[in-house]
Design a protein around this motif. Structure first.
Motif, mmCIF file in Angstrom:
data_model
loop_
_atom_site.group_PDB
_atom_site.id
_atom_site.type_symbol
_atom_site.label_atom_id
_atom_site.label_comp_id
_atom_site.label_asym_id
_atom_site.label_seq_id
_atom_site.Cartn_x
_atom_site.Cartn_y
_atom_site.Cartn_z
ATOM 1 N N PHE A 2 -9.001 5.085 -2.597
ATOM 2 C CA PHE A 2 -8.591 4.073 -3.383
ATOM 3 C C PHE A 2 -8.577 4.246 -4.973
ATOM 4 C CE2 PHE A 2 -9.248 0.097 -5.556
ATOM 5 C CZ PHE A 2 -8.299 -0.561 -5.119
ATOM 6 N N HIS A 6 -5.254 4.586 -7.368
ATOM 7 C CA HIS A 6 -5.236 3.453 -8.362
ATOM 8 C C HIS A 6 -5.058 3.808 -9.765
ATOM 9 C CE1 HIS A 6 -4.914 1.043 -4.820
ATOM 10 N NE2 HIS A 6 -4.655 0.063 -5.697
ATOM 11 N N ASP A 63 -3.339 -0.631 -0.387
ATOM 12 C CA ASP A 63 -3.351 0.204 -1.269
ATOM 13 C C ASP A 63 -2.062 0.114 -2.141
ATOM 14 O OD1 ASP A 63 -4.583 2.503 -2.519
ATOM 15 O OD2 ASP A 63 -3.237 3.687 -1.216
#
Length: 124
Positions: A2, A6, A63
């Protein structure tokens, strides 16, 4: 994973190329790891494999849809690569996992003394 997806900036070499292969491999790897984790607790059934695939697909969608929050863009093609990678990872790993479990169950166990546990308690 994750945090890696990001990061506001991605390396220039990755930005210039299609990242679909990276998505495919990453989500395939995630599928293999999750199936291995599940198999360590219980023999995975088809239902388990399908549930893992759905879980990974939902995570991949989450996501992708949250990336605009950090200045990246949501790409439907990335999500497709995610779910295809997960499906292939599960399709390849599940039969192998079942074979390994079957072989482990069929293998004779030995005690600390090195005798076959099936023979323990039998008199000659």
């Amino acid at each position: 994973m994750f945090f890696g997806t990001h990061l506001p900036r991605i390396p220039r070499s990755l930005a210039e190329q299609s990242d679909k292969l990276l998505h495919f491999v990453a989500y395939g790897g995630l599928a293999v790891l999750l199936l291995g984790w599940r198999a360590s607790r219980r023999v995975p059934t088809l239902q388990t494999v399908v549930m893992l695939w759905v879980l990974i697909a939902v995570y991949g969608l989450f996501d992708e849809t949250t990336q605009p929050l950090v200045g990246r863009h949501c790409d439907f093609g990335d999500w497709i690569a995610d779910i295809i990678g997960a499906a292939i990872g599960l399709a390849v790993t599940w039969p192998v996992t079942l074979r390994v479990i079957a072989r482990l169950r069929a293998a004779p166990t030995t005690s600390v003394a090195g005798t076959n546990s099936a023979a323990v308690g039998q008199s000659s």
